[in-house]
Design an enzyme around this catalytic site. Structure first.
Site, mmCIF file in Angstrom:
data_model
loop_
_atom_site.group_PDB
_atom_site.id
_atom_site.type_symbol
_atom_site.label_atom_id
_atom_site.label_comp_id
_atom_site.label_asym_id
_atom_site.label_seq_id
_atom_site.Cartn_x
_atom_site.Cartn_y
_atom_site.Cartn_z
ATOM 1 N N HIS A 55 43.061 36.136 53.322
ATOM 2 C CA HIS A 55 43.855 37.339 53.719
ATOM 3 C C HIS A 55 44.524 37.237 55.296
ATOM 4 C CE1 HIS A 55 40.990 39.028 50.917
ATOM 5 N NE2 HIS A 55 41.380 40.019 50.820
ATOM 6 N N GLU A 113 49.891 43.651 41.217
ATOM 7 C CA GLU A 113 51.292 43.300 42.124
ATOM 8 C C GLU A 113 52.466 42.992 41.308
ATOM 9 O OE1 GLU A 113 48.309 42.629 43.395
ATOM 10 O OE2 GLU A 113 48.167 43.839 45.053
#
Lengths: 331, 328
Positions: free
Chosen positions: B129, B60
């Site tokens: 998450h 990322e």
């Protein structure tokens, strides 16, 4: 030979400008005219000047916060640089960036970036643009040996290698990550090994001779331009000053510094010029011209308007939906 | 008006903007050959090819940085985070680079980039998450933060985001992707401006400010409360930065009561910001303190009974409305 000598004279002029610009910056810092951090490039000038000479218009250069040298080498005026250091509106970043954040789009200088390793992938993004558009421009990305230990460096190199981007990574190994010598930060001493894992060419040499830097960087730039992918170059160098103005550099010995100063790139270039037939007068002329330019830059920066509140608000975003004055910004 | 899913609305916005502008590309993990982890980008690879629909390694920080560099030099990237939870490893890129370069360069470099992906809790994916990241990003000057609840808003706002000359944080929702809603026909282009909220339901008794996924819980709460004679007005600001404070204040001046609903944790964030701004702008019109309903102040547990308890529920929203209405 004359043309080679003329080119070397210009290299000397550029290196001498960087040296004198920074000496005057250090003086202005001591006088309290410059605030924040000031990281000097003194001792490393051959790298910026040699590398800049390997580029052509349209190429793009990213550097860390030690960014005065490359900005001047690429053609930015000493006046814009000095004004930025003093936080003036006429500075290259209009007083918003300071020493660590010079920008000069006109000469392809994409910035001095403040977070170690943070600009490596961004530079790869500029190279991605060149591949996407097919504009045949090349990106140079500088960083120190300290950056080769952080994640941002590895992700940037990984993607540049994977996508064969037209970029040259130049590691200016000045031996110390702030105050920590490389043997205490890296498990390996040949940093090109780190780039090997990302499938790119590696090159490694000393950065005291501007002609050598120019030739070797040019080889890598040409390769990138031809679409043959990125190169990682490790250049050995040494900064004669501390990490920043607040660093007395007590982690290294006086003897070590004196030994290294024997490889001062300005002295080396001067010797080469004299061997090539340049006269004392040629060199004096250059030095006098540079002195005048730096002196004028300091004077102009001293006299310039301070950074503007309106620019501070206006420059945050292109879309004018954010606060545009004090009242709105305090809401 | 036709009805499509939120997922399709996002895809249509990307497709239309990529068709209109060669400089726009989509980059992220599994966006191409896999057709998107949540199938948002389904079909885009075959239409636009590998040059413009670009699969990345799991990196990322790397591809966020690539996007920023490409945006600075003239392209218009759409960077997909598979979920916003993964943006944390690219946090420095967004904060130190995307949000800063324009001002730091004295206005020299624009960064026209969209970071997008699903935000907030999904179903039982536990604490790492399940972040609602809006409080982190709304704190930063130099970026826009958009959080559409409906398919129509998702499409119209994403098109605006892609054409925007500045960085945009675009927060979708995994549990929103299947939501169906009315969206204008393909030949009726709609661009929804930033900083303009929307009234989701009119009412005179209490304003409920809600955005993102709990917008739907707020709508359900309003239905229930209406049966008891309390008419709620639901206002969705749609963009959190900039915030349409005028619309929120206008509603509160009418209803005199307000509950702010958000998925993020209670400490700070846009929820607290909205309360702060309303109380200053509409203090004399308020008949009760403003209350907030957010996720409980704990990391998200895995077990579904506990997850349902942590997220803002219809019941907790209804209770808050009753409290500010001094009703039983």
């Amino acid at each position: 030979m004359a043309s080679g000598r003329d080119a070397l004279l210009e290299h000397y002029r550029a290196m001498y400008l960087i040296r004198r610009f920074e000496e005057e910056a250090a003086r202005a810092y001591a006088q309290g005219k410059i605030g924040g951090f000031l990281h000097l490039y003194i001792g490393q000038e051959a790298i910026a000047v040699g590398a800049a000479a390997a580029l052509r218009e349209g190429d793009q250069v990213f550097q860390t916060y030690r960014d005065h040298g490359i900005s001047l080498a690429l053609g930015m005026s000493a006046e814009k640089g000095m004004a930025e250091l003093m936080g003036k509106d006429t500075g290259c970043s209009r007083g918003m960036g300071g020493s660590m954040h010079f920008f000069d789009k006109e000469h392809g200088f994409m910035g001095g970036w403040g977070i170690v390793g943070g600009h490596v992938a961004v530079a790869a993004g500029a190279a991605f643009k060149s591949k996407y558009l097919g504009d045949e421009n090349v990106t140079l990305c500088f960083f120190g040996e300290g950056a080769t230990n952080i994640g941002g460096f590895h992700e940037g190199l990984s993607l540049a290698g994977l996508w064969k981007l037209p970029i040259v990574f130049i590691c200016e190994n000045n031996q110390y990550a702030m105050g920590t010598p490389m043997k205490r930060t890296s498990a390996i001493s040949d940093l090109t090994l780190k780039a090997q894992g990302y499938g790119m060419h590696g090159d490694r040499f000393e950065g005291y001779d501007v002609k050598v830097v120019h030739e070797r960087v040019k080889q890598a730039v040409d390769r990138a331009r031809k679409g043959e992918g990125p190169t990682f170059i490790e250049i050995e160098t040494y900064r004669f000053r501390g990490h920043s103005m607040s660093d007395p550099a007590k982690y290294r010995s006086r003897a070590e510094l004196e030994e290294r100063k024997k490889k001062d790139p300005l002295v080396i270039t001067k010797d080469q010029l004299q061997q090539a037939g340049a006269t004392i007068e040629d060199l004096d002329n250059i030095e006098i011209q540079v002195e005048e330019a730096v002196k004028a830059a300091v004077k102009a920066a001293d006299d310039a308007e301070p950074a503007k509140e309106s620019v501070m608000f206006d420059s945050v975003m292109a879309t004018k939906l954010g606060p545009q004055n004090r009242e709105e910004a305090a809401r | 008006m036709r009805e499509i899913r939120y997922r399709e609305a996002v895809r249509e916005a990307i497709r239309e903007e990529m068709e209109a502008d060669e400089r726009v590309f989509l980059m992220g993990e599994e966006v191409g050959h896999y057709q998107g982890a949540y199938k948002v980008s389904e079909g885009l690879l075959s239409q636009f090819g590998e040059k413009r629909v670009i699969d990345t390694p799991i990196a990322e920080a790397g591809f966020a940085g690539i996007g920023i560099g490409a945006a600075m030099t003239g392209l218009r990237p759409i960077i997909e985070f598979m979920t916003w939870n993964f943006s944390f490893v690219a946090f420095d890129q967004i904060i130190s680079n995307a949000a800063k370069i324009r001002q730091m360069s004295g206005g020299t470099f624009d960064v026209p980039i969209v970071f997008r992906g699903p935000n907030g809790a999904a179903k039982q994916v536990a604490s790492q998450h399940s972040h609602s990241v809006d409080p982190f990003y709304t704190n930063i000057p130099g970026i826009f933060v958009v959080m559409p609840a409906t398919p129509r808003d998702a499409k119209g706002l994403l098109k605006t985001a892609i054409r925007c000359q500045d960085p945009v944080i675009f927060l979708e929702g995994e549990t929103l992707y299947n939501v169906k809603g009315e969206v204008p026909e393909l030949d009726e282009e709609e661009l929804i401006p930033f900083g303009k909220g929307r009234i989701g339901r009119e009412g005179k008794d209490c304003t409920i400010v809600a955005f993102g996924r709990p917008y739907y819980e707020a709508m359900q709460a309003a239905e229930k409360l209406a049966a008891d004679g309390i008419e709620c007005e639901i206002v969705d600001p749609r963009t959190l930065r900039p915030l349409d404070i005028e619309l929120l204040v206008e509603s509160v001046k009418k209803t005199h009561r307000c509950v702010v609903v958000h998925e993020h944790w209670p400490y700070g964030g846009p929820g607290a910001e909205i309360v702060d701004q309303i109380q200053r702008e509409a203090f004399d019109w308020l008949d009760a303190p403003i209350h907030r309903v957010g996720s409980l102040d704990v990391p998200m547990p895995y077990a579904s009974n506990l997850e349902n308890f942590v997220l803002p529920t219809v019941e907790r929203i209804s209770d808050a409305v009753r409290r500010v209405s001094y009703a039983k």
